[in-house]
Scaffold this active site. Structure first.
Site, mmCIF file in Angstrom:
data_model
loop_
_atom_site.group_PDB
_atom_site.id
_atom_site.type_symbol
_atom_site.label_atom_id
_atom_site.label_comp_id
_atom_site.label_asym_id
_atom_site.label_seq_id
_atom_site.Cartn_x
_atom_site.Cartn_y
_atom_site.Cartn_z
ATOM 1 N N LYS A 1 -7.854 -1.082 6.400
ATOM 2 C CA LYS A 1 -8.147 -1.701 5.088
ATOM 3 C C LYS A 1 -7.218 -2.885 4.844
ATOM 4 O O LYS A 1 -7.628 -3.922 4.341
ATOM 5 C CB LYS A 1 -7.960 -0.668 3.964
ATOM 6 C CG LYS A 1 -9.079 0.344 3.904
ATOM 7 C CD LYS A 1 -8.883 1.330 2.775
ATOM 8 C CE LYS A 1 -7.739 2.266 3.035
ATOM 9 N NZ LYS A 1 -7.961 3.670 2.748
ATOM 10 N N ASP B 1 -13.915 3.222 7.387
ATOM 11 C CA ASP B 1 -12.885 4.061 6.761
ATOM 12 C C ASP B 1 -13.481 4.864 5.611
ATOM 13 O O ASP B 1 -13.162 6.033 5.431
ATOM 14 C CB ASP B 1 -11.706 3.220 6.270
ATOM 15 C CG ASP B 1 -10.699 4.094 5.536
ATOM 16 O OD1 ASP B 1 -10.209 5.051 6.163
ATOM 17 O OD2 ASP B 1 -10.451 3.887 4.334
ATOM 18 N N HIS C 1 0.846 -1.204 0.000
ATOM 19 C CA HIS C 1 0.000 0.000 0.000
ATOM 20 C C HIS C 1 0.873 1.241 0.000
ATOM 21 O O HIS C 1 1.847 1.325 0.730
ATOM 22 C CB HIS C 1 -0.911 0.009 1.237
ATOM 23 C CG HIS C 1 -1.995 1.033 1.158
ATOM 24 N ND1 HIS C 1 -3.251 0.746 0.662
ATOM 25 C CD2 HIS C 1 -2.017 2.346 1.492
ATOM 26 C CE1 HIS C 1 -3.997 1.846 0.702
ATOM 27 N NE2 HIS C 1 -3.272 2.830 1.200
ATOM 28 N N SER D 1 -6.585 4.508 8.961
ATOM 29 C CA SER D 1 -7.296 4.376 7.681
ATOM 30 C C SER D 1 -6.635 3.296 6.818
ATOM 31 O O SER D 1 -7.290 2.382 6.313
ATOM 32 C CB SER D 1 -7.270 5.736 6.969
ATOM 33 O OG SER D 1 -7.600 5.607 5.618
ATOM 34 N N ARG E 1 -13.153 13.322 6.506
ATOM 35 C CA ARG E 1 -11.840 13.947 6.703
ATOM 36 C C ARG E 1 -11.467 14.788 5.501
ATOM 37 O O ARG E 1 -10.891 15.868 5.616
ATOM 38 C CB ARG E 1 -10.759 12.870 6.914
ATOM 39 C CG ARG E 1 -10.810 12.210 8.279
ATOM 40 C CD ARG E 1 -9.956 10.968 8.297
ATOM 41 N NE ARG E 1 -8.569 11.232 8.010
ATOM 42 C CZ ARG E 1 -7.748 10.363 7.404
ATOM 43 N NH1 ARG E 1 -8.191 9.159 7.049
ATOM 44 N NH2 ARG E 1 -6.502 10.671 7.179
HETATM 45 N N1 URA Z 1 -4.536 6.769 2.102
HETATM 46 C C1 URA Z 1 -5.526 6.174 2.828
HETATM 47 O O1 URA Z 1 -6.004 5.106 2.481
HETATM 48 N N2 URA Z 1 -5.953 6.817 3.927
HETATM 49 C C2 URA Z 1 -5.459 7.990 4.349
HETATM 50 O O2 URA Z 1 -5.889 8.490 5.363
HETATM 51 C C3 URA Z 1 -4.433 8.595 3.589
HETATM 52 C C4 URA Z 1 -3.980 7.951 2.468
#
Ligand code: URA
Length: 448
Positions: A187, A161, A82, A183, A168
């Protein structure tokens, strides 16, 4: 327990416990806590922060807000990757095929772009026929058969999220280490992989602007992943200029294919190879970084990674002939050429210059230029234009002469091109001396 008291508690800088954090996450996900109260709570977290324990509890509550994907039907160690988000970051399209060609199963759920950053799912939709939404059963079958599948996040994977991120995004509470860590890791934990490699971006095009903040975010995420029983590492990489030579959805797919044909831009290849090597190491298919790097190199030079990219695109319904012949991709109507001269003339002090170094770049502005062209979303519901974007011919530290082509902007609307051109030109600073110092890979953070 009530929401008002919890907002006040965090506003006053006190520590929340597991029940209190779960109450906020569950209540908001179910629609029992309204947006305005959650927004106030997020702002309190933004200013007061969360300690490591609170951040971990927030992550777990968000990961448990929906389904957790069961990847046990996929053979082998599943490694996920990620990125914290950047401009021109197409590394997933390069790394996925490399790993799959080396026998590491990659079952990846990716996101769409938002604001100035791009997303893998939008890029893949630039390939005619490519399906980013397939059933869980088809997803698992494809990983077992071809070693790689990349799909959009399903609606019920960490739904907390999705709702919190959307809030946000419009309340200026994105760039907070605890909120970003929760966040991303919620995931990743819900997506079911055995090991996680994080690409934490730092610089003017990233959420983390300083190395100190990037390290802190990386350490927080590695600690959360490790606590959850996943082998987790983070690589901190540069985002002070776009990664590679292309920004924009179809342009980036073309560039990713070129990388796997052996024609990749140096910094993009270094980031991709570093991440791929750490993923290979985490999978147990290599026993040292050196050995992993050799295998990754071999996957590219032998052509097996490019062959895997085509196999994966075909398996997901896409027409892989476009990867062999990028000229077949749909193109934007107009091209605007940015020369060294257009940059020199844009500011008084350099109007007489004939050459200079590209000294620094406000990379977020480059992302915004691409967004203005139509390549990114202003809101979650914006429809994006996959054909537009920017092709770069110069990078930081390069000398540019007045006659050199620095970039080409591609668009379907002349007015948008005018605005994008202004933003692009003003994003750079020039220098008569070459004092360029940015590295590309800054650090690797492991659990020890
Ligand atoms: N990427 C994400 O998935 N969440 C965030 O808060 C920032 C970048």
């Amino acid at each position: 327990m009530n929401t008002y008291d919890l907002i006040m508690k965090k506003r006053d800088g006190l520590i929340l416990d597991k029940e209190e954090i779960t109450y906020m996450v569950d209540g908001f996900t179910k629609g029992e806590i309204p947006d305005y109260q959650m927004a106030a709570f997020l702002m309190a977290v933004y200013f007061r922060g969360m300690n490591d324990k609170e951040t971990t509890m927030l992550t777990m509550a968000m990961a448990d807000s929906g389904d957790r994907l069961d990847l046990s039907a996929i053979n082998g160690v599943k490694v996920d990757k990620h990125s914290t988000g950047g401009v021109g970051d197409k590394t997933s399209l390069i790394i996925g095929p490399i790993l799959a060609s080396l026998g590491v199963p990659v079952a990846k759920m990716s996101g769409r772009g938002l604001g100035h950053t791009g997303g893998t799912i939008d890029k893949l939709e630039g390939i005619p026929g490519f399906q980013t939404s397939i059933s869980e059963e088809a997803f698992i079958r494809q990983v077992n058969e071809t070693g790689l599948a990349i799909v959009g996040q399903t609606a019920n994977l960490a739904p907390a999220d999705k709702k919190i991120y959307a809030l946000r995004d419009v309340t200026a509470t994105v760039d907070n280490i605890s909120l970003i860590a929760a966040s991303i890791m919620s995931k990743k934990l819900a997506a079911g992989a055995d090991a996680i490699v994080l690409d934490v971006k730092v610089g003017s095009g990233a959420f983390m602007k300083t190395l100190e903040d990037a390290r802190s975010l990386a350490k927080t995420m590695v600690a959360i992943g490790t606590l959850a029983g996943k082998h987790t590492i983070a690589v901190i990489t540069d985002m002070n200029e776009p990664l590679g030579n292309a920004v924009g959805n179809i342009l980036e797919v073309e560039e990713a294919a070129e990388c796997l044909k052996g024609n990749g831009e140096a910094r993009l290849m270094e980031v991709s190879k570093t991440l791929a090597s750490h993923m290979l190491l985490a999978s147990g298919k290599a026993f040292s970084v050196e050995q992993a790097e050799e295998q990754v190199e071999q996957a590219i030079t032998s052509g097996s990674a490019f062959a895997k990219m085509k196999e994966f695109v075909t398996a997901q319904g896409g027409d892989s002939s476009y990867l062999d012949e990028p000229s077949k991709f749909e193109k934007a109507k107009y091209k605007r050429v940015i020369t060294g001269k257009s940059i020199f003339l844009s500011r008084e002090e350099s109007s007489e210059w004939t050459e200079a170094y590209l000294a620094s770049c406000n990379n977020q502005e480059i992302g915004m230029a691409s967004m203005v062209l139509g390549g990114g979303r202003r809101t979650k519901d914006s429809v994006i234009d996959l054909t537009v974007g920017i092709r770069l011919f110069k990078h930081l530290g390069d000398i540019i002469k007045d006659t050199d082509i620095v970039a080409e902007l591609y668009g379907n609307d002349e007015q948008k091109l005018d605005e994008a051109e202004k933003r692009f030109i003003m994003a750079y600073t020039l220098s008569k001396e070459n004092n360029f110092k940015n590295r590309i890979v800054y650090d690797v953070i492991t659990s020890d």
